[in-house]
Design an enzyme around this catalytic site. Structure first.
Site, mmCIF file in Angstrom:
data_model
loop_
_atom_site.group_PDB
_atom_site.id
_atom_site.type_symbol
_atom_site.label_atom_id
_atom_site.label_comp_id
_atom_site.label_asym_id
_atom_site.label_seq_id
_atom_site.Cartn_x
_atom_site.Cartn_y
_atom_site.Cartn_z
ATOM 1 N N SER A 152 68.152 1.606 -35.413
ATOM 2 C CA SER A 152 67.971 1.140 -34.036
ATOM 3 C C SER A 152 68.671 2.099 -33.063
ATOM 4 O O SER A 152 68.327 3.275 -33.028
ATOM 5 C CB SER A 152 68.477 -0.305 -33.932
ATOM 6 O OG SER A 152 67.997 -0.925 -32.771
ATOM 7 N N ASP A 235 58.251 -4.829 -36.136
ATOM 8 C CA ASP A 235 58.881 -4.323 -34.913
ATOM 9 C C ASP A 235 57.893 -4.533 -33.758
ATOM 10 O O ASP A 235 56.685 -4.674 -33.986
ATOM 11 C CB ASP A 235 59.192 -2.822 -35.045
ATOM 12 C CG ASP A 235 60.649 -2.539 -35.417
ATOM 13 O OD1 ASP A 235 61.530 -3.205 -34.856
ATOM 14 O OD2 ASP A 235 60.897 -1.646 -36.255
ATOM 15 N N HIS A 267 62.751 -5.878 -37.589
ATOM 16 C CA HIS A 267 63.738 -4.913 -37.096
ATOM 17 C C HIS A 267 65.078 -5.024 -37.834
ATOM 18 O O HIS A 267 65.852 -4.072 -37.866
ATOM 19 C CB HIS A 267 63.947 -5.169 -35.596
ATOM 20 C CG HIS A 267 64.773 -4.123 -34.922
ATOM 21 N ND1 HIS A 267 64.256 -2.918 -34.510
ATOM 22 C CD2 HIS A 267 66.098 -4.088 -34.594
ATOM 23 C CE1 HIS A 267 65.213 -2.193 -33.942
ATOM 24 N NE2 HIS A 267 66.342 -2.874 -33.991
#
Length: 292
Positions: A152, A235, A267
């Protein structure tokens, strides 16, 4: 749809990964994520020899945790892990989890701490992770290969490490591979959202720290260097699009790059599962390091 055509609500929805998980509610998926990372890190600390809070700079936040395999070999690959949390949550304290399957295979894992916002700003965080890599190379001269892994916001920071002009540093690390998981590579969309409130990025800062725009200056030796850009099936479209565009830019620049679209993941569990030696991405990482 391009982010410039979205209203603020839709853009913020696209940039809020917790709202895209199919497994549980937004609040629950974040809680479960922190718990999973903490549990994995506790397991790693029980399994590996550890050096905790090793300084790589003068600042309070400039520290590393090192997870060392029980091996006599001096020829060990080393993975530097850069945590996510939108540059404002999490820390190295929950970032040792991937050492669980890796130390068994004779791999050193280093979890990097950096000053999250509001204490740290984007320029500082990027400078810190770059300096952490230099420090690791100086402290571990006998490593057989240096690899980066980021999740991320950490994938963004890892990509910024790849974009470094090392002539300004005392050493040019020979990075052999990078594993960029569910990252953001263009910070301009973030600038107009709630995510930027603690970061306070200007447009200039966002552009300067967008790996997507820095691809042309990548000075990586292409021989043997490999980047994996991984994205979760669940995602958001914006995260998936940014990964695809960064992958295409790297590919166009002639780099050895692979795109991994990981099915049945969101995610959060796309990275949580690196605690498992049988997980697809763990196997891929071990293969990249010649340790499968």
């Amino acid at each position: 749809m391009h982010w410039t055509e979205m209203d603020r609500d839709e853009l913020e929805r696209q940039l809020s990964p917790s709202r895209w998980s199919h497994r549980m509610s937004a609040d629950d998926v974040v809680k479960a994520h922190v718990n999973a990372l903490k549990e994995g890190t506790e397991r790693a600390r029980a399994l590996a020899q550890t050096l905790l809070n090793v300084p790589y700079g003068e600042g309070d936040g400039e520290k590393l945790d090192v997870y060392i395999p029980r091996t006599d070999s001096l020829d060990v690959p080393l993975v530097i892990y850069i945590h996510g949390g939108y540059w404002q949550f999490l820390s190295k304290e929950e970032s040792g989890f991937m050492a669980v399957p890796l130390v068994d295979k004779g791999v050193v894992v280093v979890a990097v701490g950096y000053d999250i916002a509001p204490k740290g700003n984007m320029d500082l965080m990027v400078s810190q992770v770059r300096r952490s890599v230099v420090s690791v190379v100086q402290q571990y001269s006998h490593i057989s290969g240096l690899y980066l892994c980021g999740h991320s916001a950490g994938a963004h920071l890892a990509a910024m490490v790849l974009s470094t002009d090392w002539s300004q540093y005392s050493i040019a690390p020979q990075i052999k591979g990078a594993f960029l998981v569910s990252g953001l590579y263009d910070l301009l969309p973030i600038q107009s959202t709630y995510i930027n409130e603690p970061l306070k990025m200007t447009e200039e800062v966002a552009i300067r720290n967008s790996p997507r725009t820095l691809v042309p200056q990548l000075k990586l030796s292409s021989s043997g260097f490999h980047v994996v850009v991984a994205v979760a099936e669940n995602d958001s479209q914006e995260f998936r699009k940014q990964s695809q565009e960064y992958y295409k830019a790297l590919e166009a620049s002639g780099l050895n790059v692979t795109m991994e679209d990981v099915p049945n993941t969101d995610h959060f569990n796309i990275i949580e599962q690196l605690v498992d030696g049988d997980y697809h991405l763990t196997k891929l990482l071990l293969k990249m390091m010649g340790r499968s």
